[in-house]
Design a protein around this motif. Structure first.
Motif, mmCIF file in Angstrom:
data_model
loop_
_atom_site.group_PDB
_atom_site.id
_atom_site.type_symbol
_atom_site.label_atom_id
_atom_site.label_comp_id
_atom_site.label_asym_id
_atom_site.label_seq_id
_atom_site.Cartn_x
_atom_site.Cartn_y
_atom_site.Cartn_z
ATOM 1 N N MET A 43 0.805 -1.221 0.000
ATOM 2 C CA MET A 43 0.000 0.000 0.000
ATOM 3 C C MET A 43 0.841 1.275 0.000
ATOM 4 N N SER A 44 2.086 1.169 0.407
ATOM 5 C CA SER A 44 2.968 2.340 0.371
ATOM 6 C C SER A 44 3.848 2.352 -0.869
ATOM 7 N N GLY A 45 3.787 1.263 -1.635
ATOM 8 C CA GLY A 45 4.636 1.170 -2.819
ATOM 9 C C GLY A 45 6.058 0.757 -2.515
ATOM 10 N N LYS A 46 6.359 0.376 -1.275
ATOM 11 C CA LYS A 46 7.700 -0.116 -0.954
ATOM 12 C C LYS A 46 7.967 -1.433 -1.665
ATOM 13 N N ILE A 47 6.899 -2.183 -1.873
ATOM 14 C CA ILE A 47 6.948 -3.349 -2.746
ATOM 15 C C ILE A 47 6.006 -3.072 -3.909
#
Length: 455
Positions: free
Chosen positions: A442-446
């Motif tokens: 959801m944070s775009g870290k993945i």
């Protein structure tokens, strides 16, 4: 499926996100944001139309068995008022128990009360992605801290919900994220459904043998042994264990040779206790510390909200109960029942039975489930809070069958309950994995590749 990290990020009110994502208000992600009825229609027995409140929301569906039935005229009026969710809507509990969230998939005639918000994503948002985003702990913490009313009954308004910031990846990436996380949910729900079926099988056998006394009644009626064995799926050896007449007892008519025992005659009864909260070293990594919220909806407690360290255990060693103990809630929320699968302690709202024989465990669990109403009545002593003390609990009468029959029942049902435990443990592992990767997705870290042909 492969994942890759992203490095091109931008600062937003939600922190760093991929540079090609946006942040929008929730109202801009929806074609409809509404809630259910602001009045509660009169109950209509046997009606095929239902109305749901927050208490009727399960993990991923409305629990139809607990919903109130309403008249067709009230149902039609509420449908016209927009209180009926459509398949694909996201339901979100906004009053009381806040944050229950799932994609609505049912087609039954159900409307909802105002404690439930109906969110209908527009063409730029995927239902399953939005559900997962709203289920993210960081999102829920933001919603509750920024918008909760602060009253004794937490409450969100539709205006509050409109302003919630929502990340906006491309619709293709949303679908990938939603599908990945939903696969975990589907497997967990499948395990839950299988476990309900397995427990139902055991309960059916329990009811036949120890509540309805089917073998005894069949013998008394003169039904041929071959017919009884075929109908009840018995062997002649098992049928021979059952008597062919009843005798009077404190519990009414019971099979001849069986007796009525008090709970305390089946094993030691232990009332729980909370280790000193002034000593933080008593809580952390250790054995389960079971509380009533841990006892809902499962047979075993595999993911307790709190654990007691060896120091905490040693501070009240006599309160430790072994695997195979039966825990029963006896204060406030009375009649919840679970089985321990590892050494555990409980708080003072719970009485536990340490069975004299492991063959008693499943039988006592089902007996305690059967006695929920009796426990509730015993706990209703005229005070506002229900309370069944340990002495009263210990003296409750329970049928004690012939041990040979009880042993055979245990042989049939213990493997079923072992399978239930395995599936609960698997679901707990899946839940932990999902909850670990959810905030990163959801944070775009993945990032998930879109258009990957090697899925």
């Amino acid at each position: 499926m492969t994942f890759y990290n992203t490095y091109d990020r931008k600062e937003t009110q939600l922190g760093l996100i991929p540079i090609n994502w946006d942040v929008v208000k929730l109202e801009d992600a929806l074609s409809l944001l509404t809630d259910g009825s602001h009045f509660s229609p009169k109950e209509t027995a046997d009606s095929p139309y239902y109305i749901s409140s927050v208490k009727d929301l399960g993990v991923d569906s409305i629990l139809i068995d607990t919903c109130k039935r309403i008249s067709k005229s009230d149902y039609d009026r509420l449908v016209r008022a927009g209180c009926k969710p459509e398949v694909g809507d996201v339901l979100f509990s906004k009053d009381g128990t806040m944050g229950i969230c799932f994609v609505y998939k049912q087609t039954m005639p159900i409307v909802v009360l105002s404690s439930i918000a109906i969110l209908r994503p527009n063409k730029d948002f995927d239902s399953y992605f939005l559900k997962q985003y709203l289920s993210n702990k960081a999102t829920l913490d933001l919603i509750i801290s920024a918008h909760s009313s602060g009253s004794a009954l937490p409450r969100l308004t539709l205006t509050n919900l409109k302003d919630i910031p929502v990340i906006k990846p491309s619709i293709a990436e949303q679908r990938k994220i939603g599908n990945i996380l939903s696969d975990f949910d589907l497997k967990i729900e499948l395990n839950n459904q299988i476990n309900k079926t397995l427990e139902s099988i055991a309960r059916t056998l329990f009811k036949s043998w120890f509540v309805d006394f089917d073998p005894v009644r069949a013998k008394m009626a003169g039904e041929p042994p071959e017919s009884i064995c075929k109908r009840l799926k018995f062997t002649p050896e098992i049928l021979d264990m059952f008597p062919d007449q009843f005798v009077d007892s404190e519990l009414g008519k019971i099979p001849e040779g069986w007796v009525v025992n008090q709970i305390s005659q089946f094993g030691d009864v232990v009332c729980g206790k909370t280790p000193s909260k002034t000593k933080p070293e008593y809580f952390g990594t250790g054995i389960p510390f079971i509380k009533i919220p841990d006892m809902h909806n499962d047979v075993y407690v595999v993911s307790p909200s709190e654990r007691v360290t060896p120091l905490g255990v040693a501070s009240q060693a006599r309160k430790t109960i072994p695997p195979g103990s039966i825990c029963v809630s006896c204060i406030a929320t009375v009649g919840k029942v679970v089985i321990t699968h590892e050494p555990s302690q409980t708080n003072q709202q719970i009485n536990s039975i340490i069975p004299n024989s492991p063959d008693y465990t499943v039988y006592l669990y089902l007996q305690m489930r059967e006695k929920e109403k009796e426990f509730h009545d015993l706990a209703s002593g005229g005070t506002a809070t229900l309370n069944m003390n340990t002495s009263t609990f210990s003296k409750v009468n329970v049928l004690m069958p012939n041990f040979e029959i009880l042993k055979r029942f245990s042989d049939f049902t213990v493997p079923i309950f072992n399978e239930i435990l395995l599936r609960q443990k698997e679901s707990n592992i899946l839940s932990n994995i999902r909850d670990t990767i959810l905030p990163k997705l959801m944070s775009g870290k993945i990032r998930v590749p879109v258009g990957d042909t090697n899925e």
